[in-house]
Motif scaffolding. Structure first.
Motif, PDB file in Angstrom:
ATOM      1  N   VAL A  31       0.828  -1.212   0.000  1.00 26.78           N
ATOM      2  CA  VAL A  31       0.000   0.000   0.000  1.00 26.78           C
ATOM      3  C   VAL A  31       0.859   1.258   0.000  1.00 26.78           C
ATOM      4  CG1 VAL A  31      -1.959  -1.140   1.101  1.00 26.78           C
ATOM      5  CG2 VAL A  31      -0.220  -0.019   2.532  1.00 26.78           C
ATOM      6  N   GLU A  32       2.145   1.123   0.416  1.00 24.55           N
ATOM      7  CA  GLU A  32       3.074   2.250   0.376  1.00 24.55           C
ATOM      8  C   GLU A  32       3.712   2.398  -1.000  1.00 24.55           C
ATOM      9  OE1 GLU A  32       5.949   1.753   3.491  1.00 24.55           O
ATOM     10  OE2 GLU A  32       4.434   0.960   4.871  1.00 24.55           O
ATOM     11  N   GLY A  33       3.483   1.423  -1.846  1.00 24.78           N
ATOM     12  CA  GLY A  33       4.030   1.462  -3.192  1.00 24.78           C
ATOM     13  C   GLY A  33       5.102   0.415  -3.413  1.00 24.78           C
ATOM     14  N   GLU A  34       5.509   0.287  -4.660  1.00 22.00           N
ATOM     15  CA  GLU A  34       6.581  -0.626  -5.033  1.00 22.00           C
ATOM     16  C   GLU A  34       7.603   0.144  -5.867  1.00 22.00           C
ATOM     17  OE1 GLU A  34       4.958  -3.758  -7.425  1.00 22.00           O
ATOM     18  OE2 GLU A  34       3.938  -2.374  -8.775  1.00 22.00           O
ATOM     19  N   LEU A  35       8.797  -0.396  -5.951  1.00 24.26           N
ATOM     20  CA  LEU A  35       9.854   0.217  -6.742  1.00 24.26           C
ATOM     21  C   LEU A  35      10.041  -0.576  -8.026  1.00 24.26           C
ATOM     22  CD1 LEU A  35      12.623   1.020  -4.092  1.00 24.26           C
ATOM     23  CD2 LEU A  35      10.920   2.581  -5.066  1.00 24.26           C
ATOM     24  N   ARG A  36       9.925   0.099  -9.142  1.00 26.34           N
ATOM     25  CA  ARG A  36      10.207  -0.544 -10.431  1.00 26.34           C
ATOM     26  C   ARG A  36      11.590  -0.119 -10.891  1.00 26.34           C
ATOM     27  NH1 ARG A  36       6.279  -1.692 -15.395  1.00 26.34           N
ATOM     28  NH2 ARG A  36       5.996  -3.437 -13.951  1.00 26.34           N
ATOM     29  N   TYR A  37      12.464  -1.108 -11.064  1.00 23.49           N
ATOM     30  CA  TYR A  37      13.804  -0.857 -11.582  1.00 23.49           C
ATOM     31  C   TYR A  37      13.788  -1.102 -13.095  1.00 23.49           C
ATOM     32  CZ  TYR A  37      16.336  -0.216  -7.189  1.00 23.49           C
ATOM     33  OH  TYR A  37      16.820   0.297  -6.001  1.00 23.49           O
ATOM     34  N   ASN A  38      13.993  -0.037 -13.859  1.00 26.84           N
ATOM     35  CA  ASN A  38      14.056  -0.138 -15.313  1.00 26.84           C
ATOM     36  C   ASN A  38      15.496  -0.413 -15.726  1.00 26.84           C
ATOM     37  OD1 ASN A  38      11.332   0.406 -15.924  1.00 26.84           O
ATOM     38  ND2 ASN A  38      11.669   2.592 -15.709  1.00 26.84           N
ATOM     39  N   LEU A  67      21.144  -0.338 -14.872  1.00 25.88           N
ATOM     40  CA  LEU A  67      19.965   0.313 -14.314  1.00 25.88           C
ATOM     41  C   LEU A  67      19.876   1.725 -14.887  1.00 25.88           C
ATOM     42  CD1 LEU A  67      17.613   0.441 -12.249  1.00 25.88           C
ATOM     43  CD2 LEU A  67      19.296   1.219 -10.560  1.00 25.88           C
ATOM     44  N   VAL A  68      18.736   2.067 -15.498  1.00 22.13           N
ATOM     45  CA  VAL A  68      18.614   3.386 -16.125  1.00 22.13           C
ATOM     46  C   VAL A  68      17.598   4.280 -15.421  1.00 22.13           C
ATOM     47  CG1 VAL A  68      19.349   2.544 -18.378  1.00 22.13           C
ATOM     48  CG2 VAL A  68      16.910   2.531 -17.809  1.00 22.13           C
ATOM     49  N   GLY A  69      16.818   3.745 -14.510  1.00 23.96           N
ATOM     50  CA  GLY A  69      15.852   4.566 -13.803  1.00 23.96           C
ATOM     51  C   GLY A  69      15.062   3.765 -12.786  1.00 23.96           C
ATOM     52  N   ILE A  70      14.529   4.462 -11.793  1.00 26.93           N
ATOM     53  CA  ILE A  70      13.721   3.847 -10.738  1.00 26.93           C
ATOM     54  C   ILE A  70      12.397   4.595 -10.653  1.00 26.93           C
ATOM     55  CG2 ILE A  70      13.579   3.301  -8.276  1.00 26.93           C
ATOM     56  CD1 ILE A  70      16.657   3.425  -8.209  1.00 26.93           C
ATOM     57  N   ILE A  71      11.300   3.862 -10.558  1.00 31.67           N
ATOM     58  CA  ILE A  71       9.977   4.474 -10.426  1.00 31.67           C
ATOM     59  C   ILE A  71       9.340   3.983  -9.135  1.00 31.67           C
ATOM     60  CG2 ILE A  71       7.734   4.895 -11.489  1.00 31.67           C
ATOM     61  CD1 ILE A  71       8.897   3.952 -14.140  1.00 31.67           C
ATOM     62  N   HIS A  72       8.919   4.912  -8.294  1.00 34.76           N
ATOM     63  CA  HIS A  72       8.116   4.533  -7.123  1.00 34.76           C
ATOM     64  C   HIS A  72       6.657   4.613  -7.554  1.00 34.76           C
ATOM     65  CE1 HIS A  72       5.965   5.424  -3.218  1.00 34.76           C
ATOM     66  NE2 HIS A  72       6.514   4.246  -3.023  1.00 34.76           N
ATOM     67  N   LYS A  73       5.982   3.466  -7.521  1.00 34.20           N
ATOM     68  CA  LYS A  73       4.600   3.367  -7.981  1.00 34.20           C
ATOM     69  C   LYS A  73       3.699   3.146  -6.771  1.00 34.20           C
ATOM     70  CE  LYS A  73       4.158   0.649 -11.554  1.00 34.20           C
ATOM     71  NZ  LYS A  73       4.268  -0.597 -12.359  1.00 34.20           N
ATOM     72  N   LYS A  74       2.938   4.159  -6.412  1.00 35.21           N
ATOM     73  CA  LYS A  74       2.073   4.067  -5.232  1.00 35.21           C
ATOM     74  C   LYS A  74       0.620   3.878  -5.661  1.00 35.21           C
ATOM     75  CE  LYS A  74       0.880   6.338  -0.878  1.00 35.21           C
ATOM     76  NZ  LYS A  74      -0.539   5.962  -0.999  1.00 35.21           N
ATOM     77  N   PRO A  75      -0.033   2.820  -5.161  1.00 35.25           N
ATOM     78  CA  PRO A  75      -1.435   2.597  -5.518  1.00 35.25           C
ATOM     79  C   PRO A  75      -2.320   3.753  -5.054  1.00 35.25           C
ATOM     80  CG  PRO A  75      -0.487   0.655  -4.461  1.00 35.25           C
ATOM     81  CD  PRO A  75       0.481   1.774  -4.270  1.00 35.25           C
ATOM     82  N   ALA A  76      -3.447   3.905  -5.717  1.00 32.81           N
ATOM     83  CA  ALA A  76      -4.436   4.883  -5.260  1.00 32.81           C
ATOM     84  C   ALA A  76      -4.904   4.490  -3.869  1.00 32.81           C
ATOM     85  CB  ALA A  76      -5.614   4.923  -6.231  1.00 32.81           C
ATOM     86  N   ASP A  77      -5.380   5.459  -3.117  1.00 36.70           N
ATOM     87  CA  ASP A  77      -5.842   5.186  -1.756  1.00 36.70           C
ATOM     88  C   ASP A  77      -6.840   4.040  -1.740  1.00 36.70           C
ATOM     89  OD1 ASP A  77      -4.283   7.229  -0.848  1.00 36.70           O
ATOM     90  OD2 ASP A  77      -5.900   8.706  -0.702  1.00 36.70           O
ATOM     91  N   TYR A 137       9.519   9.544 -10.184  1.00 38.71           N
ATOM     92  CA  TYR A 137      10.672   9.068 -10.935  1.00 38.71           C
ATOM     93  C   TYR A 137      11.988   9.461 -10.256  1.00 38.71           C
ATOM     94  CZ  TYR A 137       7.233   8.338 -14.630  1.00 38.71           C
ATOM     95  OH  TYR A 137       6.137   7.932 -15.351  1.00 38.71           O
ATOM     96  N   TYR A 138      12.919   8.511 -10.254  1.00 38.72           N
ATOM     97  CA  TYR A 138      14.244   8.735  -9.684  1.00 38.72           C
ATOM     98  C   TYR A 138      15.307   8.259 -10.674  1.00 38.72           C
ATOM     99  CZ  TYR A 138      11.684   9.020  -5.225  1.00 38.72           C
ATOM    100  OH  TYR A 138      10.815   9.362  -4.221  1.00 38.72           O
ATOM    101  N   GLY A 139      16.491   8.825 -10.564  1.00 38.97           N
ATOM    102  CA  GLY A 139      17.611   8.365 -11.371  1.00 38.97           C
ATOM    103  C   GLY A 139      18.201   7.090 -10.804  1.00 38.97           C
ATOM    104  N   PRO A 140      19.065   6.427 -11.550  1.00 35.15           N
ATOM    105  CA  PRO A 140      19.639   5.152 -11.088  1.00 35.15           C
ATOM    106  C   PRO A 140      20.576   5.290  -9.899  1.00 35.15           C
ATOM    107  CG  PRO A 140      20.684   5.881 -13.128  1.00 35.15           C
ATOM    108  CD  PRO A 140      19.503   6.785 -12.913  1.00 35.15           C
ATOM    109  N   GLU A 141      21.012   6.510  -9.613  1.00 31.93           N
ATOM    110  CA  GLU A 141      21.950   6.718  -8.509  1.00 31.93           C
ATOM    111  C   GLU A 141      21.258   7.208  -7.231  1.00 31.93           C
ATOM    112  OE1 GLU A 141      25.030   5.922  -8.887  1.00 31.93           O
ATOM    113  OE2 GLU A 141      24.999   5.591 -11.063  1.00 31.93           O
TER     114      GLU A 141
END
Length: 238
Positions: free
Chosen positions: A26-33, A39-49, A64-68
């Protein structure tokens, strides 16, 4: 989508993964692209309430976050340096290259307050069959945006998307240049062109080093040809 994953048993390919439920989803998941092993990017994907799914179109929130990114340094280091070399052998694919464009989704499984260096992250999914470039999501059609197209992607997001594409091209060229062997020409005479135009696609290189093809699936029975299409019929990130 019809609840028949187990129909026919193992002989017919029916399967079910017994996987622990991680309530902190429920706090979200991290997608590593990743492109290959990079690794070229990280996305924090948080579900709707109130939800537990963070897939596109569900009202989920993407950051969106960078790989570092330093806040995920422990996870990133462990994944890239300790775990990644073991993935392909564990799948019985030790002789195959790591996929060109793929993702890993991580869910935090440790109790709240656990130091970052001691956190345990669970892989909920590997994906290398239909990975999208999230920066291009503005170009895919929904009921509320039936005419979505390439020009709906912001200039800033296009820069990032092009950067991913360039990295993919470099890695693909390396794969093709190091012992790759083709099984021969593929007969495409039964395929039909559905796309209305090629708006958004780059022109063919004048003198390509290798020949490839853009193959897409258009589902005629589905609105817009499927849930990943722009209004011209191409996949939104092609």
């Amino acid at each position: 989508g019809v609840g028949k994953y187990l129909e026919g048993g193992r002989a017919a390919g029916g399967q079910l993964v017994d996987q622990r439920f991680c309530p902190r989803i429920v706090e979200g998941e991290l997608r590593y692209n990743c492109v290959g092993s990079a690794l070229v990017g990280i996305i924090h994907k948080k579900p709707a309430d109130g939800g537990i799914s963070a897939v596109g179109g569900t009202g989920s929130f993407y950051t969106y976050y960078g790989p570092e990114e330093v806040k995920f340094k422990s996870l990133t280091t462990n994944f890239l340096e300790r775990d990644l070399p073991k993935v392909m052998p564990a799948l019985g694919l030790a002789a195959e290259p790591i996929p060109l464009w793929w993702t890993t989704d991580f869910i935090l499984a440790s109790p709240v307050g656990t130091p970052s260096e001691d956190e345990k992250w669970i892989v909920g999914e590997f994906n290398c069959s239909c990975v999208g470039i999230s920066k291009c999501l503005a170009a895919y059609c929904q009921d509320t945006t039936p005419n979505a197209c390439y020009t709906d992607i912001s200039a800033e997001d296009l820069v990032d998307a092009d950067k991913y594409g360039d990295i993919m091209g470099e890695v693909a060229l390396k794969i093709l240049s190091t012992g790759f062997s083709s099984s021969g020409p593929v007969d495409i005479s039964s395929l039909s062109r559905v796309a209305k135009d090629d708006f958004g696609l780059y022109p063919q290189p004048g003198k390509p080093l290798f020949k490839g093809a853009l193959a897409e699936i258009y589902v005629r029975s589905q609105p817009f040809g499927g849930s990943d299409k722009s209004s011209n019929g191409h996949r939104y990130d092609s």
